[in-house]
Motif scaffolding. Structure first.
Motif, PDB file in Angstrom:
ATOM      1  N   GLY A  56      38.671  34.203  26.719  1.00 18.35           N
ATOM      2  CA  GLY A  56      37.315  34.441  26.729  1.00 18.35           C
ATOM      3  C   GLY A  56      36.786  35.267  27.762  1.00 18.35           C
ATOM      4  N   LEU A  57      37.495  35.062  29.020  1.00 11.93           N
ATOM      5  CA  LEU A  57      37.174  35.814  30.069  1.00 11.93           C
ATOM      6  C   LEU A  57      37.526  37.448  29.778  1.00 11.93           C
ATOM      7  N   ALA A  58      38.542  37.544  29.436  1.00  9.11           N
ATOM      8  CA  ALA A  58      38.788  39.005  28.607  1.00  9.11           C
ATOM      9  C   ALA A  58      37.853  39.555  27.839  1.00  9.11           C
ATOM     10  N   ASP A  59      37.539  38.683  27.093  1.00 11.20           N
ATOM     11  CA  ASP A  59      36.532  39.171  25.860  1.00 11.20           C
ATOM     12  C   ASP A  59      35.047  39.471  26.504  1.00 11.20           C
ATOM     13  N   VAL A  60      34.598  38.675  27.463  1.00 10.18           N
ATOM     14  CA  VAL A  60      33.435  39.199  28.325  1.00 10.18           C
ATOM     15  C   VAL A  60      33.687  40.539  28.953  1.00 10.18           C
ATOM     16  N   ALA A  61      34.677  40.676  29.575  1.00  8.33           N
ATOM     17  CA  ALA A  61      34.980  41.946  30.292  1.00  8.33           C
ATOM     18  C   ALA A  61      35.124  43.209  29.481  1.00  8.33           C
ATOM     19  N   GLN A  62      35.333  42.942  28.175  1.00  8.36           N
ATOM     20  CA  GLN A  62      35.349  44.088  27.213  1.00  8.36           C
ATOM     21  C   GLN A  62      34.053  44.339  26.368  1.00  8.36           C
ATOM     22  N   ALA A  63      33.022  43.372  26.549  1.00  6.54           N
ATOM     23  CA  ALA A  63      31.966  43.305  25.835  1.00  6.54           C
ATOM     24  C   ALA A  63      30.783  43.992  26.432  1.00  6.54           C
ATOM     25  N   ARG A  64      29.913  44.446  25.733  1.00  4.45           N
ATOM     26  CA  ARG A  64      28.812  45.263  25.950  1.00  4.45           C
ATOM     27  C   ARG A  64      27.556  44.605  25.217  1.00  4.45           C
ATOM     28  N   TYR A  65      26.817  43.721  25.603  1.00  2.00           N
ATOM     29  CA  TYR A  65      25.794  42.944  24.865  1.00  2.00           C
ATOM     30  C   TYR A  65      24.703  43.704  24.413  1.00  2.00           C
ATOM     31  N   HIS A  66      24.470  44.693  25.429  1.00  2.00           N
ATOM     32  CA  HIS A  66      23.259  45.534  25.140  1.00  2.00           C
ATOM     33  C   HIS A  66      23.604  46.782  24.583  1.00  2.00           C
ATOM     34  N   GLN A  67      23.183  47.103  23.504  1.00  5.58           N
ATOM     35  CA  GLN A  67      23.873  48.471  22.788  1.00  5.58           C
ATOM     36  C   GLN A  67      24.995  48.185  22.519  1.00  5.58           C
ATOM     37  N   PRO A  68      25.783  47.347  22.009  1.00  5.68           N
ATOM     38  CA  PRO A  68      27.249  47.228  21.888  1.00  5.68           C
ATOM     39  C   PRO A  68      27.862  48.648  21.205  1.00  5.68           C
ATOM     40  N   ARG A  69      29.073  48.615  21.992  1.00  5.62           N
ATOM     41  CA  ARG A  69      29.729  50.110  21.733  1.00  5.62           C
ATOM     42  C   ARG A  69      31.150  49.779  22.073  1.00  5.62           C
ATOM     43  N   PRO A  70      32.133  50.529  21.610  1.00 10.28           N
ATOM     44  CA  PRO A  70      33.441  50.042  22.293  1.00 10.28           C
ATOM     45  C   PRO A  70      33.744  50.553  23.815  1.00 10.28           C
ATOM     46  N   THR A  71      34.284  49.606  24.522  1.00 10.54           N
ATOM     47  CA  THR A  71      34.336  49.859  25.736  1.00 10.54           C
ATOM     48  C   THR A  71      35.913  49.654  26.226  1.00 10.54           C
ATOM     49  N   SER A  72      36.315  50.014  27.406  1.00 11.88           N
ATOM     50  CA  SER A  72      37.735  49.937  27.811  1.00 11.88           C
ATOM     51  C   SER A  72      37.883  48.518  28.413  1.00 11.88           C
ATOM     52  N   MET A  73      39.336  48.028  28.501  1.00  6.15           N
ATOM     53  CA  MET A  73      39.527  46.685  29.108  1.00  6.15           C
ATOM     54  C   MET A  73      39.561  46.910  30.335  1.00  6.15           C
ATOM     55  N   ARG A  74      38.662  45.660  31.199  1.00  2.00           N
ATOM     56  CA  ARG A  74      38.814  45.526  32.606  1.00  2.00           C
ATOM     57  C   ARG A  74      39.452  44.281  33.095  1.00  2.00           C
ATOM     58  N   ASP A  75      40.294  44.564  34.252  1.00  2.00           N
ATOM     59  CA  ASP A  75      41.108  43.506  34.552  1.00  2.00           C
ATOM     60  C   ASP A  75      40.160  42.280  35.481  1.00  2.00           C
ATOM     61  N   PRO A  76      40.589  40.982  34.952  1.00  2.23           N
ATOM     62  CA  PRO A  76      39.678  40.169  35.843  1.00  2.23           C
ATOM     63  C   PRO A  76      40.188  39.843  37.341  1.00  2.23           C
ATOM     64  N   VAL A  77      39.499  39.555  38.031  1.00  2.00           N
ATOM     65  CA  VAL A  77      39.695  39.160  39.523  1.00  2.00           C
ATOM     66  C   VAL A  77      40.137  37.775  39.655  1.00  2.00           C
ATOM     67  N   VAL A  78      41.168  37.559  40.632  1.00  2.00           N
ATOM     68  CA  VAL A  78      41.776  36.194  40.356  1.00  2.00           C
ATOM     69  C   VAL A  78      41.960  35.843  42.073  1.00  2.00           C
ATOM     70  N   THR A  79      41.170  34.634  42.170  1.00  2.00           N
ATOM     71  CA  THR A  79      41.418  34.110  43.777  1.00  2.00           C
ATOM     72  C   THR A  79      42.181  32.695  43.716  1.00  2.00           C
ATOM     73  N   CYS A  80      43.065  32.776  44.645  1.00  2.00           N
ATOM     74  CA  CYS A  80      43.593  31.358  44.690  1.00  2.00           C
ATOM     75  C   CYS A  80      43.256  30.858  46.138  1.00  2.00           C
ATOM     76  N   ASN A  81      42.412  29.792  46.041  1.00  2.00           N
ATOM     77  CA  ASN A  81      41.731  29.082  46.912  1.00  2.00           C
ATOM     78  C   ASN A  81      42.672  27.799  47.656  1.00  2.00           C
ATOM     79  N   GLY A  82      43.890  27.752  46.949  1.00  2.00           N
ATOM     80  CA  GLY A  82      44.745  26.847  47.457  1.00  2.00           C
ATOM     81  C   GLY A  82      44.909  25.633  46.439  1.00  2.00           C
ATOM     82  N   ASP A  83      43.813  24.996  46.175  1.00  2.00           N
ATOM     83  CA  ASP A  83      43.865  24.034  45.273  1.00  2.00           C
ATOM     84  C   ASP A  83      43.159  24.275  43.803  1.00  2.00           C
ATOM     85  N   ARG A  84      42.967  25.515  43.697  1.00  2.00           N
ATOM     86  CA  ARG A  84      42.512  25.991  42.514  1.00  2.00           C
ATOM     87  C   ARG A  84      42.739  27.688  42.279  1.00  2.00           C
ATOM     88  N   LEU A  85      42.759  28.019  40.948  1.00  2.00           N
ATOM     89  CA  LEU A  85      42.635  29.330  40.725  1.00  2.00           C
ATOM     90  C   LEU A  85      41.306  29.767  40.012  1.00  2.00           C
TER      91      LEU A  85
END
Length: 450
Positions: A56-85
């Motif tokens: 789902g996170l990857a689908d959001v990164a690829q979505a254009r909800y206003h005036q939908p059209r194909p877009t490239s895939m963008r890589d998520p940002v990941v933070t490790c805070n010790g007790d969680r990702l």
């Protein structure tokens, strides 16, 4: 406007059997910058909901909800805070911010380092994630030296992704906006499923969700306690997660019967994790244009304090302002202003579920974020050109394009006579005239204290 962001990975991320490897590219850790940081190795105990939420996170990164059209895939940002990702992405139109928090209850392994990086999400990985089911755990490596899937020749894989400047500004804006949210409604599993599945998928629909007993009722007008839901179709990535959902929580600012559209956050509680979608006030409006960070960018004191407070951050999952105030020998109010300033460069985010900031580091510097704000650039030009004249301690005349605009200070409120202010009433951040007057007022105050 877009710039090419280059990501270099030792190999693609992949899923083979029960081995999920997320390849990392360039990041900041608690021990300094790393080309390929290695954050976690162990079990992802809730495999199926985690795989669906990551998809789902990857689908959001690829979505254009206003005036939908194909877009490239963008890589998520990941933070490790010790007790969680924490995994974060923005839609291409910058109108939806998505975050997946994989909490301690869904992780069983070794945290090797804290920090922030980008992780590779590619087509084959997406297809593999869609096939994950059952209750068996996955072996997860975030940045491991040896991943389940490798390239044949072992060469570094490089991806160049167009990264719109407005997407970068979104990280700065959304944490300021979300820090003004409160919990407005909480739905149990059955009510959450019924409500979300019944939502209209018309992108032009702008509605308000009003608490009604144990559920929410949609109306066309705002009311006290309501939450804005602009473009219900923007919650579509949450629908495949409903089979795992335990609750739905909704966050937003206080509104009245005459309120304009506002942002909102929709959080699905999953086993050991949270999936959050934060929606901009209108489908055609991205977070990059909201102007929430402009006042923080325009103050020199907050910038100075931000340098001090930033040096004390250590990728905490919850940033405690009172503790930071004690360690930095600053009043708590100035620490909160410094956190806002740090947020303008993506160095902190905001978690509405815990009503707290969290530390992350994005590869963008504050000067670049400031340069991407045309209102702030115009305000500084007005201040430098002597276009601001105070006729009273609380009244300034700002001459722009030959037209005088009156800026009035009334306690914590500031108003202007320009068309922008008449249209938005500060709802999309201060106009350039207000910013210019604040810059000059602050400079005069500092001069008088010398």
């Amino acid at each position: 406007m877009a710039t090419a962001q280059a990501y270099a990975y030792t190999r693609p991320s992949g899923l083979a059997g029960d081995q999920l490897g997320l390849s990392t590219s360039g990041g900041t850790t608690d021990s300094g910058p790393k080309a390929h940081p290695h954050f976690f190795s162990g079990l992802l105990t809730q495999a199926a909901p985690a795989a669906a939420a990551l998809l789902g996170l990857a689908d959001v990164a690829q979505a254009r909800y206003h005036q939908p059209r194909p877009t490239s895939m963008r890589d998520p940002v990941v933070t490790c805070n010790g007790d969680r990702l924490r995994m974060e992405s923005f839609s291409a139109c910058c109108g939806v911010y998505a975050r997946l928090d994989v909490l301690e209850g869904a992780l069983d392994g070794e945290v090797l380092e804290r920090g922030t990086t980008n992780v590779d999400v590619n087509g084959p990985l997406r297809e593999a994630l869609a096939r994950v089911g059952g209750s068996d755990p996955l072996h997860l490596a975030v940045g491991a030296d040896e991943l389940a899937v490798t390239t044949l020749d072992g060469a570094v894989v490089e991806k160049k992704v167009p990264l719109p400047d407005r997407w970068l500004r979104g990280f700065a804006e959304v944490q300021v906006i979300a820090s003004g949210f409160d919990l407005r409604a909480e739905l149990g599993r059955a009510e959450a499923v019924r409500f979300l599945r019944a939502l209209p998928q018309n992108p032009r629909v702008e509605q308000w969700a009003v608490p009604a007993g144990r559920t929410l009722r949609l109306t066309s007008r705002p009311a006290p306690g309501a939450v804005c839901l602009a473009g219900p179709h923007r919650l579509a990535t949450a629908l495949p997660l409903l089979r795992f959902a335990r609750a739905l929580r909704v966050y937003g600012p206080a509104v009245t019967s005459g309120s304009p559209p506002v942002a909102s956050a929709w959080e699905l509680e999953l086993p050991g994790m949270r999936y959050v979608l934060t929606l901009s006030p209108e489908v055609r409006r991205g977070f990059s244009g909201e102007g929430a960070v402009l006042e923080a960018l325009a103050t020199d004191e907050a910038a100075y304090d931000a340098d001090l407070v930033g040096a004390l951050l250590a990728f905490e999952p919850r940033v405690e302002p009172d503790l930071l105030a004690e360690r930095a020998s600053l009043p708590a109010g100035r620490v909160r202003a410094a956190l806002t300033q740090l947020g303008t460069s993506g160095r902190v985010g905001y978690d509405a579920a815990e009503a707290a900031h969290f530390h992350r580091e994005l590869p963008y510097d504050p000067a670049r974020v400031a340069a991407m704000n045309p209102r702030l650039r115009s305000a500084r030009a007005l201040a430098d050109d002597g276009a601001v004249r105070f006729t009273d301690p609380d009244l300034a005349v700002v001459t722009s394009d030959g037209r005088p605009r009156q800026v009035r200070f009334e306690g914590d409120r500031v108003s202007c006579t320009c068309p922008w202010w008449a249209d938005h009433r500060g709802g999309r951040g201060p106009c350039k005239h207000v910013l210019a007057a604040k810059l000059v007022r602050q400079a005069d105050k500092e001069m008088s204290h010398r």
